[in-house]
Design a protein around this motif. Structure first.
Motif, short mmCIF file in Angstrom:
data_model
loop_
_atom_site.label_atom_id
_atom_site.label_comp_id
_atom_site.label_asym_id
_atom_site.label_seq_id
_atom_site.Cartn_x
_atom_site.Cartn_y
_atom_site.Cartn_z
N UNK A 1 0.87 -1.18 0.00
CA UNK A 1 0.00 0.00 0.00
C UNK A 1 0.90 1.22 0.00
N UNK A 2 0.67 2.14 -0.96
CA UNK A 2 1.46 3.36 -1.01
C UNK A 2 0.69 4.56 -0.51
N UNK A 3 -0.66 4.44 -0.46
CA UNK A 3 -1.49 5.54 0.04
C UNK A 3 -2.86 4.96 0.35
N UNK A 4 -3.55 5.55 1.31
CA UNK A 4 -4.93 5.13 1.57
C UNK A 4 -5.66 6.20 2.37
N UNK A 5 -7.00 6.10 2.34
CA UNK A 5 -7.83 6.99 3.15
C UNK A 5 -8.83 6.13 3.91
N UNK A 6 -9.21 6.60 5.10
CA UNK A 6 -10.14 5.82 5.92
C UNK A 6 -11.25 6.67 6.52
N UNK A 7 -11.16 7.98 6.34
CA UNK A 7 -12.09 8.87 7.06
C UNK A 7 -13.03 9.66 6.16
N UNK A 8 -13.19 9.23 4.91
CA UNK A 8 -14.04 9.94 3.96
C UNK A 8 -15.21 9.05 3.55
N UNK A 9 -16.25 9.63 2.95
CA UNK A 9 -17.35 8.79 2.44
C UNK A 9 -16.87 7.82 1.36
N UNK A 10 -15.92 8.29 0.53
CA UNK A 10 -15.37 7.44 -0.54
C UNK A 10 -13.89 7.21 -0.27
N UNK A 11 -13.56 6.05 0.27
CA UNK A 11 -12.19 5.73 0.65
C UNK A 11 -11.53 4.87 -0.40
N UNK A 12 -10.22 5.01 -0.49
CA UNK A 12 -9.46 4.27 -1.49
C UNK A 12 -8.15 3.77 -0.90
N UNK B 1 1.85 0.95 -13.43
CA UNK B 1 2.67 0.71 -12.24
C UNK B 1 1.95 0.88 -10.90
N UNK B 2 0.66 1.15 -10.92
CA UNK B 2 -0.10 1.24 -9.67
C UNK B 2 -1.58 1.02 -9.95
N UNK B 3 -2.33 0.76 -8.89
CA UNK B 3 -3.77 0.55 -9.00
C UNK B 3 -4.48 1.24 -7.85
N UNK B 4 -5.73 1.64 -8.11
CA UNK B 4 -6.58 2.26 -7.09
C UNK B 4 -7.68 1.27 -6.75
N UNK B 5 -7.83 1.04 -5.45
CA UNK B 5 -8.83 0.08 -4.95
C UNK B 5 -9.90 0.85 -4.20
N UNK B 6 -11.15 0.51 -4.46
CA UNK B 6 -12.23 1.01 -3.61
C UNK B 6 -12.24 0.15 -2.36
N UNK B 7 -11.99 0.78 -1.24
CA UNK B 7 -11.95 0.10 0.04
C UNK B 7 -13.34 -0.35 0.46
#
Length: 67
Positions: free
Chosen positions: A13-24, A57-63
Protein backbone atom coordinates in the motif's frame (compact mmCIF):
# COMPACT_ATOMS: atom_id res chain seq x y z
CA UNK A 1 -12.91 -22.69 -4.17
CA UNK A 2 -9.57 -23.23 -2.55
CA UNK A 3 -6.95 -20.49 -2.43
CA UNK A 4 -4.79 -22.71 -4.65
CA UNK A 5 -7.30 -21.89 -7.44
CA UNK A 6 -6.18 -18.25 -7.45
CA UNK A 7 -2.97 -16.48 -8.39
CA UNK A 8 -1.84 -14.11 -5.64
CA UNK A 9 0.11 -10.96 -6.49
CA UNK A 10 1.84 -9.38 -3.50
CA UNK A 11 1.71 -5.58 -3.35
CA UNK A 12 2.46 -2.76 -0.95
CA UNK A 13 0.00 0.00 0.00
CA UNK A 14 1.46 3.36 -1.01
CA UNK A 15 -1.49 5.54 0.04
CA UNK A 16 -4.93 5.13 1.57
CA UNK A 17 -7.83 6.99 3.15
CA UNK A 18 -10.14 5.82 5.92
CA UNK A 19 -12.09 8.87 7.06
CA UNK A 20 -14.04 9.94 3.96
CA UNK A 21 -17.35 8.79 2.44
CA UNK A 22 -15.37 7.44 -0.54
CA UNK A 23 -12.19 5.73 0.65
CA UNK A 24 -9.46 4.27 -1.49
CA UNK A 25 -6.24 2.32 -1.29
CA UNK A 26 -3.37 2.74 -3.78
CA UNK A 27 -1.00 -0.20 -4.31
CA UNK A 28 2.38 -0.38 -6.03
CA UNK A 29 1.29 -2.94 -8.64
CA UNK A 30 -0.52 -2.32 -11.92
CA UNK A 31 -1.20 -3.74 -15.37
CA UNK A 32 2.51 -4.48 -15.86
CA UNK A 33 2.17 -6.88 -12.91
CA UNK A 34 -1.06 -8.57 -14.02
CA UNK A 35 -3.53 -6.45 -12.02
CA UNK A 36 -6.92 -5.95 -13.71
CA UNK A 37 -10.03 -3.87 -12.98
CA UNK A 38 -12.61 -5.60 -10.74
CA UNK A 39 -10.09 -7.97 -9.10
CA UNK A 40 -10.64 -8.67 -5.42
CA UNK A 41 -8.01 -7.37 -3.00
CA UNK A 42 -7.32 -9.32 0.18
CA UNK A 43 -4.92 -8.85 3.06
CA UNK A 44 -3.83 -10.82 6.07
CA UNK A 45 -7.01 -9.90 7.93
CA UNK A 46 -9.48 -10.45 5.08
CA UNK A 47 -11.04 -8.55 2.21
CA UNK A 48 -9.76 -5.03 1.53
CA UNK A 49 -11.74 -4.04 -1.56
CA UNK A 50 -12.05 -4.14 -5.36
CA UNK A 51 -9.64 -2.79 -7.99
CA UNK A 52 -11.34 0.20 -9.65
CA UNK A 53 -8.62 1.64 -11.90
CA UNK A 54 -5.33 0.30 -13.15
CA UNK A 55 -2.27 2.05 -14.52
CA UNK A 56 0.94 0.31 -15.63
CA UNK A 57 2.67 0.71 -12.24
CA UNK A 58 -0.10 1.24 -9.67
CA UNK A 59 -3.77 0.55 -9.00
CA UNK A 60 -6.58 2.26 -7.09
CA UNK A 61 -8.83 0.08 -4.95
CA UNK A 62 -12.23 1.01 -3.61
CA UNK A 63 -11.95 0.10 0.04
CA UNK A 64 -14.70 -1.72 1.92
CA UNK A 65 -14.93 1.60 3.79
CA UNK A 66 -16.11 3.16 0.49
CA UNK A 67 -19.79 4.12 0.25
Amino acid sequence: ALMADYELIAAKVTNNSTDRPNNHVIIDKGSNDGIEKDMAVVGGNGIIGIVRSVKPNYSVINSLLHT
